[in-house]
Motif scaffolding. Sequence first.
Motif, PDB file in Angstrom:
ATOM      1  N   VAL A   1      12.912 -28.210 -12.757  1.00  0.00           N
ATOM      2  CA  VAL A   1      11.950 -28.675 -13.756  1.00  0.00           C
ATOM      3  C   VAL A   1      10.912 -29.570 -13.095  1.00  0.00           C
ATOM      4  O   VAL A   1      11.246 -30.416 -12.259  1.00  0.00           O
TER       5      VAL A   1
ATOM      6  N   MET B   1      17.930 -30.056 -21.015  1.00  0.00           N
ATOM      7  CA  MET B   1      16.601 -29.565 -21.388  1.00  0.00           C
ATOM      8  C   MET B   1      16.599 -29.045 -22.824  1.00  0.00           C
ATOM      9  O   MET B   1      15.631 -29.244 -23.561  1.00  0.00           O
TER      10      MET B   1
ATOM     11  N   VAL C   1       7.596 -29.028 -21.889  1.00  0.00           N
ATOM     12  CA  VAL C   1       7.625 -27.766 -21.156  1.00  0.00           C
ATOM     13  C   VAL C   1       6.765 -26.788 -21.942  1.00  0.00           C
ATOM     14  O   VAL C   1       6.953 -26.604 -23.143  1.00  0.00           O
TER      15      VAL C   1
END
Length: 137
Positions: free
Chosen positions: A27, A81, A38
């Motif tokens: 990431v 995430m 994101v």
Amino acid sequence: MKSPDIDKPASADDETNQTKNGFLALVSKMVFEEKLPVRFMYKTVPEHLNDTGWRMFTGYETPEYLEDEITNLIPVDVDKMVKLDPSITDLVEYNAGTVWERAPEGDGWERVHDYRIPSAFTEVNITNDVDEFSGKS
């Protein structure tokens, strides 16, 4: 035995039934340092047993930023995430070769079909010369 129907579009099951390995994604540090969401992600072939193959970015990374993977991309647990951004929950189930993006003004993810996923470059020298192959020349 019935042959597969090659004209039939792939179902979601066909695109998410790959053997699952690993738990980490690479990431962009911008997600954490700049607190950016994101907005672009793809799944490549995993590089090691702990790697899922997912690569996640904000969309603001420059080519120079991305070239320095060791400094600017960090391994993060995919579950972390998903907790950070629940909109990726179903997306991380997809197989290698999958690419997703979402526009800054939008919340919904769109599948991308024209992005070429980068792959690691491995230099290979091919020779039929036995001495060259064994390092004697």
